[in-house]
Design a protein around this motif. Structure first.
Motif, PDB file in Angstrom:
ATOM      1  N   LEU A   4       1.139 -15.263   3.942  1.00  0.00           N
ATOM      2  CA  LEU A   4       0.220 -14.429   4.700  1.00  0.00           C
ATOM      3  C   LEU A   4      -1.040 -15.232   4.973  1.00  0.00           C
ATOM      4  CD1 LEU A   4       0.504 -11.164   2.559  1.00  0.00           C
ATOM      5  CD2 LEU A   4       1.766 -11.707   4.649  1.00  0.00           C
ATOM      6  N   CYS A  22      -3.678 -10.830  10.329  1.00  0.00           N
ATOM      7  CA  CYS A  22      -2.896 -11.391   9.242  1.00  0.00           C
ATOM      8  C   CYS A  22      -1.521 -11.731   9.778  1.00  0.00           C
ATOM      9  CB  CYS A  22      -2.790 -10.390   8.088  1.00  0.00           C
ATOM     10  SG  CYS A  22      -1.685 -10.899   6.749  1.00  0.00           S
ATOM     11  N   ALA A  24       2.165 -13.053   9.181  1.00  0.00           N
ATOM     12  CA  ALA A  24       3.107 -13.066   8.075  1.00  0.00           C
ATOM     13  C   ALA A  24       4.381 -13.801   8.430  1.00  0.00           C
ATOM     14  CB  ALA A  24       3.446 -11.642   7.655  1.00  0.00           C
ATOM     15  N   LYS A  32       8.274  -3.974   5.036  1.00  0.00           N
ATOM     16  CA  LYS A  32       7.244  -4.042   4.012  1.00  0.00           C
ATOM     17  C   LYS A  32       5.995  -3.276   4.414  1.00  0.00           C
ATOM     18  CE  LYS A  32       8.607  -8.682   2.474  1.00  0.00           C
ATOM     19  NZ  LYS A  32       9.131  -8.261   1.150  1.00  0.00           N
ATOM     20  N   MET A  34       2.084  -2.983   4.357  1.00  0.00           N
ATOM     21  CA  MET A  34       1.055  -4.014   4.376  1.00  0.00           C
ATOM     22  C   MET A  34      -0.304  -3.370   4.152  1.00  0.00           C
ATOM     23  SD  MET A  34       2.676  -6.897   5.023  1.00  0.00           S
ATOM     24  CE  MET A  34       1.341  -7.994   5.553  1.00  0.00           C
ATOM     25  N   ARG A  72      -0.181  -2.672  13.172  1.00  0.00           N
ATOM     26  CA  ARG A  72       0.720  -3.805  13.033  1.00  0.00           C
ATOM     27  C   ARG A  72       1.574  -3.964  14.273  1.00  0.00           C
ATOM     28  NH1 ARG A  72       3.913  -2.802   7.746  1.00  0.00           N
ATOM     29  NH2 ARG A  72       5.013  -4.738   8.361  1.00  0.00           N
ATOM     30  N   VAL A  79      -0.404  -8.065  11.226  1.00  0.00           N
ATOM     31  CA  VAL A  79      -1.115  -6.831  10.926  1.00  0.00           C
ATOM     32  C   VAL A  79      -2.592  -7.063  11.224  1.00  0.00           C
ATOM     33  CG1 VAL A  79      -1.420  -7.407   8.481  1.00  0.00           C
ATOM     34  CG2 VAL A  79      -1.494  -5.013   9.217  1.00  0.00           C
ATOM     35  N   CYS A  96      -5.338  -9.901   3.016  1.00  0.00           N
ATOM     36  CA  CYS A  96      -4.123  -9.266   3.487  1.00  0.00           C
ATOM     37  C   CYS A  96      -3.094  -9.299   2.364  1.00  0.00           C
ATOM     38  CB  CYS A  96      -3.603 -10.013   4.715  1.00  0.00           C
ATOM     39  SG  CYS A  96      -2.068  -9.381   5.406  1.00  0.00           S
ATOM     40  N   ALA A  98       1.063  -7.698   0.980  1.00  0.00           N
ATOM     41  CA  ALA A  98       2.317  -6.985   1.210  1.00  0.00           C
ATOM     42  C   ALA A  98       2.797  -6.411  -0.105  1.00  0.00           C
ATOM     43  CB  ALA A  98       3.374  -7.923   1.790  1.00  0.00           C
ATOM     44  N   GLN A 106       0.207  -6.015  -5.708  1.00  0.00           N
ATOM     45  CA  GLN A 106       0.910  -6.388  -4.500  1.00  0.00           C
ATOM     46  C   GLN A 106       1.901  -7.526  -4.767  1.00  0.00           C
ATOM     47  OE1 GLN A 106       0.382  -4.948  -1.104  1.00  0.00           O
ATOM     48  NE2 GLN A 106      -0.209  -3.397  -2.620  1.00  0.00           N
TER      49      GLN A 106
END
Length: 119
Positions: A4, A22, A24, A32, A34, A72, A79, A96, A98, A106
């Motif tokens: 990320l 962000c 990814a 996922k 976020m 997102r 995102v 950021c 996930a 996280q």
């Protein structure tokens, strides 16, 4: 491996706006949840905003509701956090992440981007 990378931080005047992004990696991005978290000097990291995998559900820290918007774009694996009406107390490193919605536990974290709001 999931990576990320945040961008968009900077210095703004109180009342101004910033848009954080962000980016990814990973083939399961859309599955996922976020979120965005922040940590100010000398303070604990805190949840700011979260969004479900398909974007259908969002949740915000009370103090940013009506000012911040998380979104997102799964086609771009990205995102966003649109921040309006910024206040000096919003100053922090923004991360950021996930993982579980709203949780500090996280699965993956970005390196963070500095947001500074001057008065």
């Amino acid at each position: 491996q999931v990576q990320l990378v945040e961008s968009g931080g900077g210095l703004v005047q109180a009342g101004g706006s910033l848009r954080l992004s962000c980016a990814a990696s990973g083939r399961t991005f859309s599955s996922k949840a976020m979120g965005w978290f922040r940590q100010a000097p000398g303070k604990e990291r805190e949840f700011v905003a979260g969004i479900s995998g398909n974007g259908g559900f969002t949740y915000y820290k009370i103090s940013v509701r009506g000012r911040f918007t998380i979104s997102r774009d799964n086609a771009k694996n990205t995102v966003y956090l649109q921040m309006n009406s910024l206040k000096p107390e919003d100053t922090a490193v923004y991360y950021c992440a996930a993982g579980p919605m709203g949780s500090l536990d996280q699965d993956y974290w970005g390196q963070g981007t500095q947001v500074t709001v001057s008065s």
